[in-house]
Design a protein around this motif. Structure first.
Motif, PDB file in Angstrom:
ATOM      1  N   MET A   1       0.840  -1.186   0.000  1.00  0.00           N
ATOM      2  CA  MET A   1       0.000   0.000   0.000  1.00  0.00           C
ATOM      3  C   MET A   1       0.880   1.243   0.000  1.00  0.00           C
ATOM      4  SD  MET A   1      -1.405   0.428   3.922  1.00  0.00           S
ATOM      5  CE  MET A   1      -1.865  -1.285   4.086  1.00  0.00           C
ATOM      6  N   TYR A   2       0.329   2.303  -0.540  1.00  0.00           N
ATOM      7  CA  TYR A   2       1.049   3.575  -0.481  1.00  0.00           C
ATOM      8  C   TYR A   2       0.063   4.713  -0.673  1.00  0.00           C
ATOM      9  CZ  TYR A   2       0.912   3.362  -5.624  1.00  0.00           C
ATOM     10  OH  TYR A   2       0.502   3.274  -6.936  1.00  0.00           O
ATOM     11  N   ILE A   3       0.447   5.889  -0.214  1.00  0.00           N
ATOM     12  CA  ILE A   3      -0.364   7.089  -0.373  1.00  0.00           C
ATOM     13  C   ILE A   3       0.056   7.778  -1.656  1.00  0.00           C
ATOM     14  CG2 ILE A   3      -1.015   9.296   0.652  1.00  0.00           C
ATOM     15  CD1 ILE A   3      -0.191   8.096   3.372  1.00  0.00           C
ATOM     16  N   GLU A   4      -0.913   8.054  -2.506  1.00  0.00           N
ATOM     17  CA  GLU A   4      -0.620   8.733  -3.771  1.00  0.00           C
ATOM     18  C   GLU A   4      -0.546  10.245  -3.593  1.00  0.00           C
ATOM     19  OE1 GLU A   4      -2.496   6.061  -7.246  1.00  0.00           O
ATOM     20  OE2 GLU A   4      -3.992   6.942  -5.918  1.00  0.00           O
ATOM     21  N   SER A   5      -1.502  10.804  -2.847  1.00  0.00           N
ATOM     22  CA  SER A   5      -1.544  12.261  -2.716  1.00  0.00           C
ATOM     23  C   SER A   5      -2.355  12.657  -1.491  1.00  0.00           C
ATOM     24  CB  SER A   5      -2.168  12.887  -3.970  1.00  0.00           C
ATOM     25  OG  SER A   5      -3.519  12.474  -4.102  1.00  0.00           O
ATOM     26  N   ILE A   6      -2.219  13.917  -1.109  1.00  0.00           N
ATOM     27  CA  ILE A   6      -3.038  14.473  -0.031  1.00  0.00           C
ATOM     28  C   ILE A   6      -3.331  15.936  -0.346  1.00  0.00           C
ATOM     29  CG2 ILE A   6      -1.160  15.271   1.487  1.00  0.00           C
ATOM     30  CD1 ILE A   6      -2.892  13.986   3.809  1.00  0.00           C
ATOM     31  N   GLU A   7      -4.529  16.370   0.010  1.00  0.00           N
ATOM     32  CA  GLU A   7      -4.937  17.761  -0.137  1.00  0.00           C
ATOM     33  C   GLU A   7      -5.384  18.276   1.222  1.00  0.00           C
ATOM     34  OE1 GLU A   7      -7.724  18.614  -3.331  1.00  0.00           O
ATOM     35  OE2 GLU A   7      -7.190  16.692  -4.267  1.00  0.00           O
ATOM     36  N   LEU A   8      -4.939  19.481   1.573  1.00  0.00           N
ATOM     37  CA  LEU A   8      -5.309  20.099   2.843  1.00  0.00           C
ATOM     38  C   LEU A   8      -5.934  21.465   2.591  1.00  0.00           C
ATOM     39  CD1 LEU A   8      -1.997  19.466   4.886  1.00  0.00           C
ATOM     40  CD2 LEU A   8      -3.975  17.955   4.652  1.00  0.00           C
ATOM     41  N   LYS A   9      -7.003  21.738   3.333  1.00  0.00           N
ATOM     42  CA  LYS A   9      -7.613  23.068   3.313  1.00  0.00           C
ATOM     43  C   LYS A   9      -7.837  23.507   4.757  1.00  0.00           C
ATOM     44  CE  LYS A   9      -9.906  22.712  -1.188  1.00  0.00           C
ATOM     45  NZ  LYS A   9      -8.955  23.593  -1.851  1.00  0.00           N
ATOM     46  N   ASN A  10      -7.230  24.630   5.116  1.00  0.00           N
ATOM     47  CA  ASN A  10      -7.369  25.206   6.462  1.00  0.00           C
ATOM     48  C   ASN A  10      -6.976  24.217   7.553  1.00  0.00           C
ATOM     49  OD1 ASN A  10      -8.316  27.655   5.390  1.00  0.00           O
ATOM     50  ND2 ASN A  10     -10.411  26.854   5.284  1.00  0.00           N
ATOM     51  N   PHE A  11      -5.901  23.490   7.301  1.00  0.00           N
ATOM     52  CA  PHE A  11      -5.385  22.522   8.274  1.00  0.00           C
ATOM     53  C   PHE A  11      -4.124  23.095   8.921  1.00  0.00           C
ATOM     54  CE2 PHE A  11      -2.832  19.018   9.758  1.00  0.00           C
ATOM     55  CZ  PHE A  11      -3.751  18.146  10.305  1.00  0.00           C
ATOM     56  N   ARG A  12      -4.177  23.296  10.250  1.00  0.00           N
ATOM     57  CA  ARG A  12      -3.047  23.899  10.976  1.00  0.00           C
ATOM     58  C   ARG A  12      -2.611  25.200  10.273  1.00  0.00           C
ATOM     59  NH1 ARG A  12      -2.567  21.873  16.191  1.00  0.00           N
ATOM     60  NH2 ARG A  12      -2.368  19.628  16.208  1.00  0.00           N
ATOM     61  N   ASN A  13      -1.360  25.271   9.843  1.00  0.00           N
ATOM     62  CA  ASN A  13      -0.895  26.512   9.210  1.00  0.00           C
ATOM     63  C   ASN A  13      -0.981  26.468   7.680  1.00  0.00           C
ATOM     64  OD1 ASN A  13       1.218  24.646   8.961  1.00  0.00           O
ATOM     65  ND2 ASN A  13       2.786  26.249   8.919  1.00  0.00           N
ATOM     66  N   TYR A  14      -1.726  25.477   7.141  1.00  0.00           N
ATOM     67  CA  TYR A  14      -1.877  25.376   5.691  1.00  0.00           C
ATOM     68  C   TYR A  14      -3.273  25.838   5.267  1.00  0.00           C
ATOM     69  CZ  TYR A  14       2.431  22.713   5.719  1.00  0.00           C
ATOM     70  OH  TYR A  14       3.735  22.342   5.881  1.00  0.00           O
ATOM     71  N   GLN A  15      -3.288  26.833   4.392  1.00  0.00           N
ATOM     72  CA  GLN A  15      -4.569  27.304   3.867  1.00  0.00           C
ATOM     73  C   GLN A  15      -5.045  26.408   2.733  1.00  0.00           C
ATOM     74  OE1 GLN A  15      -4.499  31.333   2.441  1.00  0.00           O
ATOM     75  NE2 GLN A  15      -6.705  31.447   2.169  1.00  0.00           N
ATOM     76  N   ASP A  16      -4.142  26.088   1.832  1.00  0.00           N
ATOM     77  CA  ASP A  16      -4.499  25.256   0.674  1.00  0.00           C
ATOM     78  C   ASP A  16      -3.225  24.566   0.184  1.00  0.00           C
ATOM     79  OD1 ASP A  16      -5.684  24.114  -1.509  1.00  0.00           O
ATOM     80  OD2 ASP A  16      -6.651  25.943  -2.208  1.00  0.00           O
ATOM     81  N   LEU A  17      -3.210  23.241   0.258  1.00  0.00           N
ATOM     82  CA  LEU A  17      -1.989  22.497  -0.106  1.00  0.00           C
ATOM     83  C   LEU A  17      -2.360  21.204  -0.811  1.00  0.00           C
ATOM     84  CD1 LEU A  17       1.156  22.221   0.208  1.00  0.00           C
ATOM     85  CD2 LEU A  17       0.687  20.931   2.306  1.00  0.00           C
ATOM     86  N   GLN A  18      -1.645  20.902  -1.888  1.00  0.00           N
ATOM     87  CA  GLN A  18      -1.826  19.626  -2.584  1.00  0.00           C
ATOM     88  C   GLN A  18      -0.449  19.016  -2.831  1.00  0.00           C
ATOM     89  OE1 GLN A  18      -1.203  18.208  -5.846  1.00  0.00           O
ATOM     90  NE2 GLN A  18      -2.393  16.410  -5.269  1.00  0.00           N
ATOM     91  N   LEU A  19      -0.266  17.759  -2.427  1.00  0.00           N
ATOM     92  CA  LEU A  19       1.024  17.085  -2.558  1.00  0.00           C
ATOM     93  C   LEU A  19       0.845  15.717  -3.193  1.00  0.00           C
ATOM     94  CD1 LEU A  19       2.526  17.741   1.017  1.00  0.00           C
ATOM     95  CD2 LEU A  19       3.164  18.903  -1.102  1.00  0.00           C
ATOM     96  N   ASP A  20       1.755  15.372  -4.087  1.00  0.00           N
ATOM     97  CA  ASP A  20       1.831  14.022  -4.651  1.00  0.00           C
ATOM     98  C   ASP A  20       3.068  13.345  -4.081  1.00  0.00           C
ATOM     99  OD1 ASP A  20      -0.424  14.306  -6.382  1.00  0.00           O
ATOM    100  OD2 ASP A  20       0.818  15.526  -7.718  1.00  0.00           O
ATOM    101  N   PHE A  21       2.904  12.121  -3.608  1.00  0.00           N
ATOM    102  CA  PHE A  21       4.000  11.398  -2.969  1.00  0.00           C
ATOM    103  C   PHE A  21       4.582  10.333  -3.887  1.00  0.00           C
ATOM    104  CE2 PHE A  21       1.221  12.358   0.852  1.00  0.00           C
ATOM    105  CZ  PHE A  21       1.988  13.429   1.274  1.00  0.00           C
ATOM    106  N   ASP A  22       5.838  10.012  -3.625  1.00  0.00           N
ATOM    107  CA  ASP A  22       6.481   8.872  -4.279  1.00  0.00           C
ATOM    108  C   ASP A  22       6.196   7.612  -3.462  1.00  0.00           C
ATOM    109  OD1 ASP A  22       8.770   8.293  -6.466  1.00  0.00           O
ATOM    110  OD2 ASP A  22       9.094   7.021  -4.708  1.00  0.00           O
ATOM    111  N   LYS A  23       6.283   6.460  -4.117  1.00  0.00           N
ATOM    112  CA  LYS A  23       6.072   5.195  -3.403  1.00  0.00           C
ATOM    113  C   LYS A  23       7.191   4.892  -2.411  1.00  0.00           C
ATOM    114  CE  LYS A  23       3.812   2.886  -7.343  1.00  0.00           C
ATOM    115  NZ  LYS A  23       3.911   1.720  -8.269  1.00  0.00           N
ATOM    116  N   GLY A  24       8.340   5.553  -2.586  1.00  0.00           N
ATOM    117  CA  GLY A  24       9.492   5.291  -1.733  1.00  0.00           C
ATOM    118  C   GLY A  24       9.639   6.303  -0.614  1.00  0.00           C
ATOM    119  N   THR A  25      10.782   6.972  -0.568  1.00  0.00           N
ATOM    120  CA  THR A  25      11.105   7.892   0.521  1.00  0.00           C
ATOM    121  C   THR A  25      10.798   9.333   0.126  1.00  0.00           C
ATOM    122  OG1 THR A  25      12.873   6.423   1.238  1.00  0.00           O
ATOM    123  CG2 THR A  25      12.914   8.659   2.085  1.00  0.00           C
TER     124      THR A  25
END
Length: 362
Positions: A1-25
């Protein structure tokens, strides 16, 4: 299993963030207090509904906002899962899987398995028993849906029983209802005790070899489960303690009072171990957690490492990095020197500055 991406809105100090992750490190680096840990926390909340810090939803929502959203895409067994988490200040969180709302947190069970390792975990041995119980519960809740249900039921009963014990002072006639809560407490508590005992037995099968390797064969570590009461004696203990509980206005025995003992070469290192011994045992504990999850789910968990390398010496850094080469890992750190010196392969790098994440540098 792995996480492909995450999106944050108004989370802690992030207003709007989108990240794509690699399967590794995946490494997030930058100065302290920039928001690196918040990214790991968002992943953990989306996978478990709980903050690794124990924070309440209203504390997580960006200052000045009323709600927060997390969306995480997970790939498992060639299937994709979309987990949506809606945090609100004055209401229960909303959770949806692939667009379908769920009513119970346990419905997230089995989609994603996470192992979180922070500098605070290095103190789990020397800190109070509450943290060691929390370690058992967080692990068992991810691996056993029935345990999650039993623990939720038990915690509810304990809260109700303790409230009743306080009310008895003003209204002694309520004593008759104590038996009802005790029967339910026994029903859930006995199962929790047995599951924890099995977990510690499995843990010892793994942790001893890991710890022996970490210490160059010089130390033998044994984890001992210390239940407040044995399951077969629980009913008798409750009855024996009833008058005391009424005087103290709290429940004095049960799984909520359990502990773990860590014996190294016959010495209880909670009390008599050096800081080095305690930290090495804690590292062994987290590495064992990874192995146990692998064995249980027949897949690799996702590892979240929050600025842990800076707390370890070179040998322990090497052992940890060698142990995670086949696992999707999200790591926070203040710099990349440790990874360079160990010639550790990095798949994706993010720089975090004041709540902004710069484009990955490969």
């Amino acid at each position: 299993m792995y996480i492909e991406s995450i999106e944050l809105k108004n989370f802690r100090n992030y207003q709007d963030l989108q990240l794509d992750f690699d399967k590794g490190t995946n490494i997030f680096y930058g100065d302290n207090a920039q928001g690196k840990t918040n990214i790991l926390e968002s992943v953990y909340i989306c996978g478990t509904t709980k903050s690794h810090k124990g924070s309440k939803d209203k504390e997580i929502i960006r200052f000045g906002e009323e709600e927060s959203h997390i969306r995480m895409m997970v790939k498992k067994d060639e299937l994709s899962y979309k987990i949506d988490m809606h945090l609100r200040k004055n209401k229960a969180k909303g959770v949806a899987i692939n667009g379908l709302p769920i009513k119970k947190a346990r419905e997230l069970f089995g989609i994603v398995n996470l192992v979180f390792f922070s500098p605070e975990d290095l103190n789990i041995i020397k800190n109070g028993p509450g943290e060691r119980r929390r370690f058992m519960d967080l692990e068992l809740c991810q691996l056993d849906q029935i345990y999650l249900t039993d623990l939720a039921g038990y915690n509810h009963i304990i809260n109700q029983r303790n409230r009743l014990l306080k009310d008895l002072y003003q209204n002694p006639s309520l004593r008759e209802t104590l038996e009802i809560w005790d029967l339910q407490m026994l029903q859930y508590g006995k199962k929790i005790i047995e599951k924890r005992r099995d977990f510690v037995r499995d843990l010892n099968d793994v942790i001893q070899d890991i710890h022996r390797n970490l210490t160059g064969g010089e130390e033998h570590l044994e984890v001992i489960y210390e239940p407040s009461t044995e399951s077969e004696c629980f009913e008798e203990t409750l009855k024996k303690n009833r008058e005391r509980d009424m005087r103290m206005k709290m429940t004095s025995a049960g799984p909520h009072r359990d502990d773990l003992c860590f014996m190294v070469n016959g010495i209880d290192i909670r009390k008599f171990g050096s800081q080095g011994q305690q930290r090495t045992a804690a590292l062994s504990l987290k590495l064992s957690e990874i192995y146990l999850v692998k064995e249980k789910i027949k897949d690799t968990p996702i590892l979240l490492l929050d600025d842990v390398l800076s707390e370890l010496d070179s040998n322990r850094q090497t052992y940890l990095l060698d142990s995670i080469h086949d696992i999707q890992t999200l790591i926070t750190c203040t710099g990349l020197d440790d990874f360079v010196s160990h010639q550790f392969h990095i798949n994706k790098v993010f720089k975090v500055v004041k709540g902004e994440v710069f484009n990955p540098v490969n």
